[in-house]
Scaffold this motif. Structure first.
Motif, short mmCIF file in Angstrom:
data_model
loop_
_atom_site.label_atom_id
_atom_site.label_comp_id
_atom_site.label_asym_id
_atom_site.label_seq_id
_atom_site.Cartn_x
_atom_site.Cartn_y
_atom_site.Cartn_z
N ILE A 138 63.51 23.17 23.29
CA ILE A 138 62.82 24.57 23.58
C ILE A 138 61.66 23.32 24.87
CG2 ILE A 138 61.39 26.60 24.42
CD1 ILE A 138 62.10 26.99 21.58
N VAL A 139 61.76 23.90 25.80
CA VAL A 139 61.55 23.59 26.77
C VAL A 139 60.08 23.77 27.58
CG1 VAL A 139 62.05 21.37 27.49
CG2 VAL A 139 62.69 23.54 28.83
N ALA A 140 59.02 23.81 28.28
CA ALA A 140 58.17 24.56 29.28
C ALA A 140 58.03 23.83 30.20
CB ALA A 140 56.91 24.53 28.24
N ILE A 141 58.06 24.17 31.81
CA ILE A 141 57.37 23.73 32.14
C ILE A 141 56.79 24.16 33.86
CG2 ILE A 141 59.90 22.50 33.09
CD1 ILE A 141 60.35 25.04 35.22
N THR A 142 55.90 23.41 34.67
CA THR A 142 54.96 23.76 35.12
C THR A 142 54.22 23.02 36.19
OG1 THR A 142 52.43 25.34 35.34
CG2 THR A 142 52.59 23.93 34.01
N ALA A 143 53.69 23.56 37.61
CA ALA A 143 52.92 22.47 38.30
C ALA A 143 52.17 21.87 37.78
CB ALA A 143 52.09 22.93 39.42
N THR A 144 52.39 20.43 38.73
CA THR A 144 51.22 19.39 37.58
C THR A 144 49.49 20.09 37.55
OG1 THR A 144 51.02 18.43 40.02
CG2 THR A 144 52.23 17.16 38.17
N THR A 145 49.87 21.08 38.59
CA THR A 145 48.08 21.46 39.11
C THR A 145 47.76 22.79 37.73
OG1 THR A 145 48.99 23.47 40.20
CG2 THR A 145 47.91 21.81 41.20
N ASN A 146 49.15 22.68 36.84
CA ASN A 146 48.64 24.35 36.75
C ASN A 146 47.74 23.78 35.10
OD1 ASN A 146 48.03 26.03 34.59
ND2 ASN A 146 50.45 27.84 35.37
N LEU A 147 47.01 23.33 34.89
CA LEU A 147 46.19 23.16 33.79
C LEU A 147 45.81 23.79 32.11
CD1 LEU A 147 43.60 20.39 35.30
CD2 LEU A 147 45.74 20.01 34.55
N ARG A 148 45.83 25.68 32.83
CA ARG A 148 45.71 26.44 31.58
C ARG A 148 47.19 26.26 31.29
NH1 ARG A 148 41.31 30.54 32.51
NH2 ARG A 148 42.95 31.52 30.73
N SER A 149 47.84 26.67 31.71
CA SER A 149 49.01 26.30 31.22
C SER A 149 49.66 25.33 29.56
CB SER A 149 50.57 26.97 31.67
OG SER A 149 50.54 28.07 32.03
N GLN A 150 49.58 24.21 30.73
CA GLN A 150 49.73 23.24 29.66
C GLN A 150 48.81 22.87 29.19
OE1 GLN A 150 49.28 19.58 32.76
NE2 GLN A 150 49.29 20.37 34.05
N ALA A 151 47.35 23.65 28.59
CA ALA A 151 46.96 23.77 27.76
C ALA A 151 47.60 24.10 26.56
CB ALA A 151 45.22 24.07 28.09
N VAL A 152 47.57 25.55 27.03
CA VAL A 152 48.93 26.50 25.92
C VAL A 152 50.23 25.34 25.05
CG1 VAL A 152 50.07 28.25 26.04
CG2 VAL A 152 48.15 28.03 27.27
N MET A 153 50.59 24.67 26.26
CA MET A 153 51.74 24.20 25.96
C MET A 153 51.45 22.73 24.39
SD MET A 153 53.96 23.08 29.22
CE MET A 153 53.71 24.64 31.01
N ARG A 154 50.41 22.81 24.71
CA ARG A 154 50.14 21.54 23.93
C ARG A 154 49.36 22.07 22.61
NH1 ARG A 154 47.42 18.79 28.25
NH2 ARG A 154 45.38 20.52 28.05
N ARG A 155 49.37 23.33 22.95
CA ARG A 155 48.22 24.01 21.10
C ARG A 155 49.75 24.61 20.85
NH1 ARG A 155 44.08 25.89 24.69
NH2 ARG A 155 45.39 28.11 25.38
N LEU A 156 51.14 24.99 20.99
CA LEU A 156 52.01 25.27 20.96
C LEU A 156 52.80 23.71 20.56
CD1 LEU A 156 53.51 27.62 23.63
CD2 LEU A 156 52.30 28.16 21.33
N GLY A 157 52.04 22.99 19.60
CA GLY A 157 53.05 21.18 19.74
C GLY A 157 53.51 21.14 20.51
N MET A 158 54.27 21.59 21.28
CA MET A 158 54.72 20.44 22.35
C MET A 158 53.98 19.41 22.72
SD MET A 158 55.96 23.88 24.53
CE MET A 158 58.12 23.17 25.15
N THR A 159 55.44 18.35 23.19
CA THR A 159 54.86 16.71 24.03
C THR A 159 55.24 16.45 25.01
OG1 THR A 159 56.90 16.47 23.18
CG2 THR A 159 55.20 16.44 21.39
N TYR A 160 54.42 15.59 25.26
CA TYR A 160 54.88 15.66 26.83
C TYR A 160 55.06 14.27 27.54
CZ TYR A 160 53.56 14.63 31.85
OH TYR A 160 52.58 13.91 32.71
N ASP A 161 55.69 13.56 28.08
CA ASP A 161 56.69 12.73 28.50
C ASP A 161 56.26 12.35 29.93
OD1 ASP A 161 57.01 9.82 29.67
OD2 ASP A 161 58.73 9.94 27.86
#
Length: 182
Positions: free
Chosen positions: A131-154
């Motif tokens: 499962i993926v999640a995408i957002t604009a590079t500027t959306n730091l709040r959503s990226q924080a949620v993604m990290r809390r969910l254990g999602m990985t970023y490359d």
């Protein structure tokens, strides 16, 4: 998939949309704070059309972006769920997890709680491998949620959203991934 699941967490209910959800969803979609990381706020007609598209995906797939309400009060606070990515990108085909909550619901952990339930549903009920999640590079709040969910970023997965014009302030997007647990 038969039927339409209602997903529950300790505090939240993720369910099909009701006509009563349209007005608060339109208010949320018209809010410049909510829509900061989207091209523009939505009119009532655009918001209603979005609900219609969401419902069509739910009908077609048995999953999608569910209306999100607080279980204790029945208050509609936004949406969350899973849906197929409908544009071509280096990571498609893919199923995306997303959320959009009213500002009054921010800061309570609701997005993380609902998204965690959506992940469980996607892996356990739908048998998804990723499962993926995408957002604009500027959306730091959503990226924080993604990290809390254990999602990985490359950073190598960063991409230009094909629905945004070259040079648009939101064109560059990040991709987070979560693999099915072993």
């Amino acid at each position: 998939m038969s039927g339409h699941p209602v997903l529950r967490t300790e505090r939240l209910i993720m369910r099909r949309w009701r006509d009563a959800d349209r007005e608060p969803f339109a208010a949320l979609n018209a809010d410049p704070q909510v829509m900061e990381h989207f091209p523009a706020p939505l009119s009532r007609a655009e918001s209603d059309a979005l609900v219609d598209r969401i419902e069509a995906v739910l009908d077609a797939h048995g999953y999608g972006f569910w209306a999100l309400e607080i279980a204790a009060t029945g208050e509609f606070i936004g949406m969350t769920g899973l849906a197929p990515v409908l544009f071509d990108a280096p990571f498609t085909p893919a199923v995306e997890m997303a959320w959009r909550l009213a500002p009054a619901a921010w800061g309570h952990g609701y997005a993380t709680e609902a998204a965690r339930r959506a992940l469980t549903f996607g892996f356990a009920e739908l048998g998804l491998q990723e499962i993926v999640a995408i957002t604009a590079t500027t959306n730091l709040r959503s990226q924080a949620v993604m990290r809390r969910l254990g999602m990985t970023y490359d950073p190598a997965d960063d991409f230009d959203h094909p629905h945004l014009a070259p040079g648009h302030r939101l064109q560059r997007h990040v991709l987070y991934r979560r693999q099915r647990p072993a």
